[in-house]
Design a protein around this motif. Structure first.
Motif, PDB file in Angstrom:
ATOM      1  N   GLU A   1      32.231  28.028  77.438  1.00  0.00           N
ATOM      2  CA  GLU A   1      31.726  28.270  76.077  1.00  0.00           C
ATOM      3  C   GLU A   1      30.264  27.845  75.931  1.00  0.00           C
ATOM      4  O   GLU A   1      29.488  28.499  75.235  1.00  0.00           O
ATOM      5  N   ALA A   2      29.892  26.750  76.610  1.00  0.00           N
ATOM      6  CA  ALA A   2      28.515  26.249  76.525  1.00  0.00           C
ATOM      7  C   ALA A   2      27.557  27.030  77.430  1.00  0.00           C
ATOM      8  O   ALA A   2      26.344  26.821  77.381  1.00  0.00           O
ATOM      9  N   GLY A   3      28.109  27.900  78.285  1.00  0.00           N
ATOM     10  CA  GLY A   3      27.275  28.715  79.160  1.00  0.00           C
ATOM     11  C   GLY A   3      26.874  28.048  80.464  1.00  0.00           C
ATOM     12  O   GLY A   3      25.983  28.540  81.160  1.00  0.00           O
ATOM     13  N   PHE A   4      27.525  26.941  80.818  1.00  0.00           N
ATOM     14  CA  PHE A   4      27.185  26.235  82.059  1.00  0.00           C
ATOM     15  C   PHE A   4      27.916  26.781  83.276  1.00  0.00           C
ATOM     16  O   PHE A   4      27.430  26.644  84.404  1.00  0.00           O
ATOM     17  N   ILE A   5      29.075  27.359  83.084  1.00  0.00           N
ATOM     18  CA  ILE A   5      29.802  27.993  84.180  1.00  0.00           C
ATOM     19  C   ILE A   5      30.390  29.309  83.685  1.00  0.00           C
ATOM     20  O   ILE A   5      30.529  29.537  82.484  1.00  0.00           O
ATOM     21  N   GLU A   6      30.711  30.159  84.649  1.00  0.00           N
ATOM     22  CA  GLU A   6      31.401  31.402  84.313  1.00  0.00           C
ATOM     23  C   GLU A   6      32.559  31.593  85.285  1.00  0.00           C
ATOM     24  O   GLU A   6      32.551  31.067  86.393  1.00  0.00           O
ATOM     25  N   ARG A   7      33.533  32.336  84.824  1.00  0.00           N
ATOM     26  CA  ARG A   7      34.703  32.654  85.650  1.00  0.00           C
ATOM     27  C   ARG A   7      34.467  33.999  86.329  1.00  0.00           C
ATOM     28  O   ARG A   7      33.985  34.927  85.692  1.00  0.00           O
ATOM     29  N   ARG A   8      34.850  34.059  87.605  1.00  0.00           N
ATOM     30  CA  ARG A   8      34.781  35.316  88.345  1.00  0.00           C
ATOM     31  C   ARG A   8      36.104  35.537  89.055  1.00  0.00           C
ATOM     32  O   ARG A   8      36.669  34.600  89.619  1.00  0.00           O
ATOM     33  N   ALA A   9      36.561  36.763  89.028  1.00  0.00           N
ATOM     34  CA  ALA A   9      37.837  37.103  89.655  1.00  0.00           C
ATOM     35  C   ALA A   9      37.773  36.870  91.162  1.00  0.00           C
ATOM     36  O   ALA A   9      36.727  37.065  91.791  1.00  0.00           O
TER      37      ALA A   9
ATOM     38  N   GLU B   1      21.430  24.845  85.871  1.00  0.00           N
ATOM     39  CA  GLU B   1      20.548  24.342  86.940  1.00  0.00           C
ATOM     40  C   GLU B   1      19.786  23.071  86.578  1.00  0.00           C
ATOM     41  O   GLU B   1      19.756  22.131  87.372  1.00  0.00           O
ATOM     42  N   PRO B   2      19.151  22.971  85.397  1.00  0.00           N
ATOM     43  CA  PRO B   2      18.435  21.718  85.086  1.00  0.00           C
ATOM     44  C   PRO B   2      19.383  20.523  84.956  1.00  0.00           C
ATOM     45  O   PRO B   2      19.029  19.403  85.345  1.00  0.00           O
TER      46      PRO B   2
END
Length: 151
Positions: free
Chosen positions: A78-86, A103-104
């Motif tokens: 939700e915060a945009g720090f990680i994403e899910r990939r199949a 990254e920072p």
């Protein structure tokens, strides 16, 4: 000479103390980001362990309960720090990938981890470090054997 039970007790006690010290060192970053320690642990695990990028990996190697991992992964997504990939070939799994936005945070976290690591062995000579690495390697192998049921 110290008996083995005393040594084992000291190792166990110090493992908890080590975790507490690590959390204390990482606390300023958690506060700065308004991020719980466990969320930062999840993010840093993913960043520092390529190939170990599923919720199951985090549970197994960081010893965090599945419900907590799930909760913090959702917040990090939700915060945009990680994403899910199949994961190709396994629709039940998804890879967790750090985003550019992370990254920072990861860089700052790694700097804090480096400072922690240096402080942890402050005062060790190179000879001490070589001996310490050897001892840790042996203890780690013994732990693996215990986990395999070889007591």
């Amino acid at each position: 000479m110290t008996d083995n039970l005393t040594v084992a007790t000291h190792i166990f006690d110090h493992s908890k103390k080590l975790g507490d010290a690590y959390e204390k060192v990482m606390q300023p970053l958690c506060k700065k980001l308004d991020m719980p320690q466990t969320a930062l642990d999840v993010l840093m695990f993913l960043a520092n362990n390529p190939g170990f990028d599923t919720a199951g990996d985090i549970c197994r190697y960081r010893n965090i309960k599945a419900a907590l991992v799930s909760f913090h992964v959702e917040k990090l997504v939700e915060a945009g720090f990680i994403e899910r990939r199949a994961v190709e070939g396994d629709r039940r799994k998804c890879r967790l990938v750090c985003t550019e936005k992370a990254e920072p945070v990861i860089e700052e976290g790694r700097q804090m981890q480096k400072k922690f690591a240096h402080k942890l062995v402050d005062g060790f000579s190179e000879e001490d470090m070589e001996h310490f690495r050897k001892c840790i390697h042996i203890v780690s192998g013994n732990i693996d054997n215990i986990l395999k049921g070889c007591l």
